[in-house]
Design a protein around this motif. Structure first.
Motif, PDB file in Angstrom:
ATOM      1  N   ARG A 262      17.960   2.819  -2.053  1.00 22.52           N
ATOM      2  CA  ARG A 262      17.296   3.804  -0.884  1.00 22.52           C
ATOM      3  C   ARG A 262      15.895   3.639  -0.700  1.00 22.52           C
ATOM      4  O   ARG A 262      15.103   3.084   0.235  1.00 22.52           O
ATOM      5  CB  ARG A 262      17.530   5.117  -0.832  1.00 22.52           C
ATOM      6  CG  ARG A 262      18.999   5.226  -0.394  1.00 22.52           C
ATOM      7  CD  ARG A 262      19.544   6.553   0.188  1.00 22.52           C
ATOM      8  NE  ARG A 262      18.573   6.723   1.348  1.00 22.52           N
ATOM      9  CZ  ARG A 262      18.236   7.977   1.719  1.00 22.52           C
ATOM     10  NH1 ARG A 262      18.563   9.068   1.140  1.00 22.52           N
ATOM     11  NH2 ARG A 262      17.164   8.093   2.621  1.00 22.52           N
ATOM     12  N   VAL A 263      15.233   3.850  -1.841  1.00 25.27           N
ATOM     13  CA  VAL A 263      13.560   3.469  -1.659  1.00 25.27           C
ATOM     14  C   VAL A 263      13.283   1.956  -1.730  1.00 25.27           C
ATOM     15  O   VAL A 263      12.117   1.861  -0.781  1.00 25.27           O
ATOM     16  CB  VAL A 263      12.980   4.028  -3.310  1.00 25.27           C
ATOM     17  CG1 VAL A 263      11.592   3.703  -3.334  1.00 25.27           C
ATOM     18  CG2 VAL A 263      13.320   5.627  -3.421  1.00 25.27           C
ATOM     19  N   ALA A 264      13.838   1.205  -2.133  1.00 30.32           N
ATOM     20  CA  ALA A 264      13.551  -0.168  -1.885  1.00 30.32           C
ATOM     21  C   ALA A 264      13.746  -0.673  -0.439  1.00 30.32           C
ATOM     22  O   ALA A 264      12.923  -1.354  -0.009  1.00 30.32           O
ATOM     23  CB  ALA A 264      14.494  -1.066  -2.848  1.00 30.32           C
ATOM     24  N   GLN A 265      14.687  -0.347   0.071  1.00 27.70           N
ATOM     25  CA  GLN A 265      15.089  -0.616   1.706  1.00 27.70           C
ATOM     26  C   GLN A 265      13.979   0.282   2.490  1.00 27.70           C
ATOM     27  O   GLN A 265      13.644  -0.522   3.497  1.00 27.70           O
ATOM     28  CB  GLN A 265      16.428  -0.146   1.846  1.00 27.70           C
ATOM     29  CG  GLN A 265      17.636  -0.786   1.390  1.00 27.70           C
ATOM     30  CD  GLN A 265      18.889  -0.212   1.616  1.00 27.70           C
ATOM     31  OE1 GLN A 265      19.180   0.870   1.701  1.00 27.70           O
ATOM     32  NE2 GLN A 265      19.888  -1.189   1.359  1.00 27.70           N
ATOM     33  N   PHE A 266      13.441   1.339   2.155  1.00 29.92           N
ATOM     34  CA  PHE A 266      12.613   2.230   2.716  1.00 29.92           C
ATOM     35  C   PHE A 266      11.139   1.276   2.494  1.00 29.92           C
ATOM     36  O   PHE A 266      10.663   0.919   3.574  1.00 29.92           O
ATOM     37  CB  PHE A 266      12.274   3.565   2.230  1.00 29.92           C
ATOM     38  CG  PHE A 266      10.731   3.909   2.800  1.00 29.92           C
ATOM     39  CD1 PHE A 266      10.593   4.565   3.806  1.00 29.92           C
ATOM     40  CD2 PHE A 266       9.978   3.949   1.884  1.00 29.92           C
ATOM     41  CE1 PHE A 266       9.480   4.732   4.271  1.00 29.92           C
ATOM     42  CE2 PHE A 266       8.539   4.251   2.063  1.00 29.92           C
ATOM     43  CZ  PHE A 266       8.275   4.992   3.466  1.00 29.92           C
ATOM     44  N   LEU A 267      11.009   0.771   1.606  1.00 29.03           N
ATOM     45  CA  LEU A 267       9.400   0.219   1.406  1.00 29.03           C
ATOM     46  C   LEU A 267       9.595  -1.096   2.145  1.00 29.03           C
ATOM     47  O   LEU A 267       8.371  -1.645   2.378  1.00 29.03           O
ATOM     48  CB  LEU A 267       9.353   0.076  -0.347  1.00 29.03           C
ATOM     49  CG  LEU A 267       8.857   1.118  -1.027  1.00 29.03           C
ATOM     50  CD1 LEU A 267       8.945   0.933  -2.499  1.00 29.03           C
ATOM     51  CD2 LEU A 267       7.537   1.540  -0.408  1.00 29.03           C
ATOM     52  N   GLU A 274       3.634  -5.398   1.372  1.00 26.12           N
ATOM     53  CA  GLU A 274       3.428  -6.880   1.490  1.00 26.12           C
ATOM     54  C   GLU A 274       4.924  -7.256   0.944  1.00 26.12           C
ATOM     55  O   GLU A 274       5.348  -8.374   1.398  1.00 26.12           O
ATOM     56  CB  GLU A 274       2.372  -7.357   0.865  1.00 26.12           C
ATOM     57  CG  GLU A 274       2.132  -8.888   0.487  1.00 26.12           C
ATOM     58  CD  GLU A 274       0.789  -9.097  -0.162  1.00 26.12           C
ATOM     59  OE1 GLU A 274      -0.280  -8.781   0.327  1.00 26.12           O
ATOM     60  OE2 GLU A 274       0.996  -9.540  -1.246  1.00 26.12           O
ATOM     61  N   ALA A 275       5.208  -6.920  -0.337  1.00 25.79           N
ATOM     62  CA  ALA A 275       6.331  -7.376  -0.804  1.00 25.79           C
ATOM     63  C   ALA A 275       7.119  -6.286  -1.880  1.00 25.79           C
ATOM     64  O   ALA A 275       6.365  -5.402  -2.286  1.00 25.79           O
ATOM     65  CB  ALA A 275       6.137  -8.502  -1.907  1.00 25.79           C
ATOM     66  N   VAL A 276       8.468  -6.278  -1.799  1.00 26.77           N
ATOM     67  CA  VAL A 276       9.187  -5.441  -2.755  1.00 26.77           C
ATOM     68  C   VAL A 276       9.928  -5.987  -3.782  1.00 26.77           C
ATOM     69  O   VAL A 276      10.412  -7.166  -3.473  1.00 26.77           O
ATOM     70  CB  VAL A 276      10.004  -4.496  -1.952  1.00 26.77           C
ATOM     71  CG1 VAL A 276      10.817  -3.426  -3.018  1.00 26.77           C
ATOM     72  CG2 VAL A 276       9.399  -3.768  -0.691  1.00 26.77           C
ATOM     73  N   HIS A 277       9.907  -5.734  -4.976  1.00 25.71           N
ATOM     74  CA  HIS A 277      10.593  -6.627  -6.069  1.00 25.71           C
ATOM     75  C   HIS A 277      11.684  -5.696  -6.460  1.00 25.71           C
ATOM     76  O   HIS A 277      11.412  -4.864  -7.506  1.00 25.71           O
ATOM     77  CB  HIS A 277       9.542  -6.724  -7.035  1.00 25.71           C
ATOM     78  CG  HIS A 277       8.263  -7.726  -6.657  1.00 25.71           C
ATOM     79  ND1 HIS A 277       8.249  -8.937  -6.420  1.00 25.71           N
ATOM     80  CD2 HIS A 277       7.245  -7.367  -6.632  1.00 25.71           C
ATOM     81  CE1 HIS A 277       7.377  -9.415  -5.811  1.00 25.71           C
ATOM     82  NE2 HIS A 277       6.483  -8.387  -5.737  1.00 25.71           N
TER      83      HIS A 277
END
Ligand SMILES: *Cc1c(COP(=O)(O)O)cnc(C)c1O
Length: 374
Positions: A262-267, A274-277
């Motif tokens: 959920r946090v990754a999708q939000f970010l 700029e980027a989410v890993h």
């Protein structure tokens, strides 16, 4: 039995002396000999073995599907024990994005040991194959890795290390994945290392490590000597805390994964990011392998804030719920400017923040990041 059941029962038994259900903590350094001078119960001195450590080792071996496990006083003590088992002139291959302090062990503790060390991109099988030499005795990989969450194909690494004429033992640092999400030994890897400080103990209150082997081998036997005679052993209380943490490991890891997704999708959709890993995101370069090799994508992620070092530091500074601290795998969510921890030689982008997603409610974590980014 399934891993949830083994997490609770493996290595433990009802205390025969009292019927206690929870494992007693044997805070003793020494054990009595029989009148004949024997140790009929198998324990003599707690550096060599202690009942709580034995329970932890049996449990860890069971979780990884290994033959045997050794518990250490830290994750890096595991790496130290393995490197001590190598001979001068041995060549070793290490993932180029390996946990940063392992480079310190190799470069500073083992600087005079005569090892030929090479850091290579183990995520590329061709690079790994080309780097193998007749005297390569160890291949050390880590997946997911730190902090870009790169994914290494463990079956491919194992296959290369076993090509005819090779003598290398493969070790996977599985700290981020835990024995719940990934089974390196089933992929053909010879041994698994963990910093049990992280998810396995799970509550940010223990420093520990573990090495689990699939079968008897000389590096494992030498690591055992390093543990028992070198003395890098965990205390009975630390072993007890780790075992207590393991009881809830499968449930915790599942919840960490849900929150991190959920946090990754939000970010991912945030204009200031700029980027989410995160290997669970379909556009992460390691996603296809992770989807095959892991049952879920873990609780760790990192992201790059638009701008530079100062912008990333400001986001971390404005966090209220995320705690600015290193380490990972506990119940509290942590955030960290990784380049600062790793020092001037870091390869980590300066605008990157690494987050260990804890077990708070995902909505609260997202709200905290939203205000920090805003
Ligand atoms: C923390 C960590 C280590 C080192 O473990 P310690 O318990 O701190 O010695 C090794 N590998 C990984 C992936 C880690 O996160």
């Amino acid at each position: 039995m399934r891993i949830e059941t083994r997490a609770i029962h493996a290595g433990r038994r009802i205390d025969p002396a009292t019927g206690a259900v929870a494992l007693p903590i044997h805070l003793t350094s020494t054990f009595e000999r029989s009148p004949e001078g024997e140790y009929p119960l198998g324990f003599s001195y707690s550096r060599e073995q202690n009942p709580v450590r034995r329970a932890l080792e049996e449990c860890l071996a069971s979780l990884e599907g290994g033959k045997e496990a050794l518990a250490f006083s830290s994750g890096l003590a595991v790496a130290t024990a393995i490197l001590q088992g190598l001979d001068p002139g041995d060549h070793i291959l290490i993932a180029d994005d390996v946990y940063w302090a392992l480079r310190k062990v190799v470069g500073e503790v083992f600087a005079r040991s005569g090892l030929e060390t090479e850091y290579v991109d183990v995520t590329n099988p061709d690079v790994l194959r080309a780097a193998m030499r007749p005297n390569t005795r160890l291949v050390w990989v880590e997946t997911p890795s730190n902090p870009l969450m790169k994914i290494t194909d463990l079956a491919a690494v194992a296959a290369i290390a076993r090509e005819p004429g090779r003598k290398a033992i493969t070790v996977c640092d599985g700290t981020f994945a835990t024995p719940i999400l990934q089974h390196p030994l089933e992929c053909g890897i010879d041994m698994v290392a963990h910093s049990t400080t992280k998810y396995i103990s799970g509550h940010s209150d223990v420093v520990g490590g573990a090495l689990i082997t699939k079968y008897d081998n000389y590096l494992f036997e030498r690591a055992r000597k390093s543990q028992r005679y070198g003395g890098s052993v965990p205390s009975p209380f630390d072993c007890w805390l780790s075992l207590r943490g393991i009881e809830t490991l499968p449930v915790r890891v599942r919840a960490h994964c849900e929150n991190a997704t959920r946090v990754a999708q939000f970010l991912k959709q945030h204009p200031k990011v700029e980027a989410v890993h995160y290997p669970g995101l379909p556009d992460h370069p390691g996603h296809p392998i992770a989807a095959r090799q892991m049952s879920a994508f873990g609780g760790m992620l990192s992201f790059q804030v638009r701008g530079g070092r100062e912008d990333a530091m400001k986001v971390a500074a404005r966090c209220g719920l995320f705690i600015r601290a290193t380490s990972l795998g506990g119940t509290h969510s942590l955030i960290e400017h990784r380049a600062s921890v790793e020092g001037p030689q870091t390869r980590t982008p300066q605008n990157l923040l690494r987050a260990s997603i804890g077990l708070e409610h995902a909505d609260d974590l997202i709200a905290d990041l939203e205000q920090a980014l805003g």
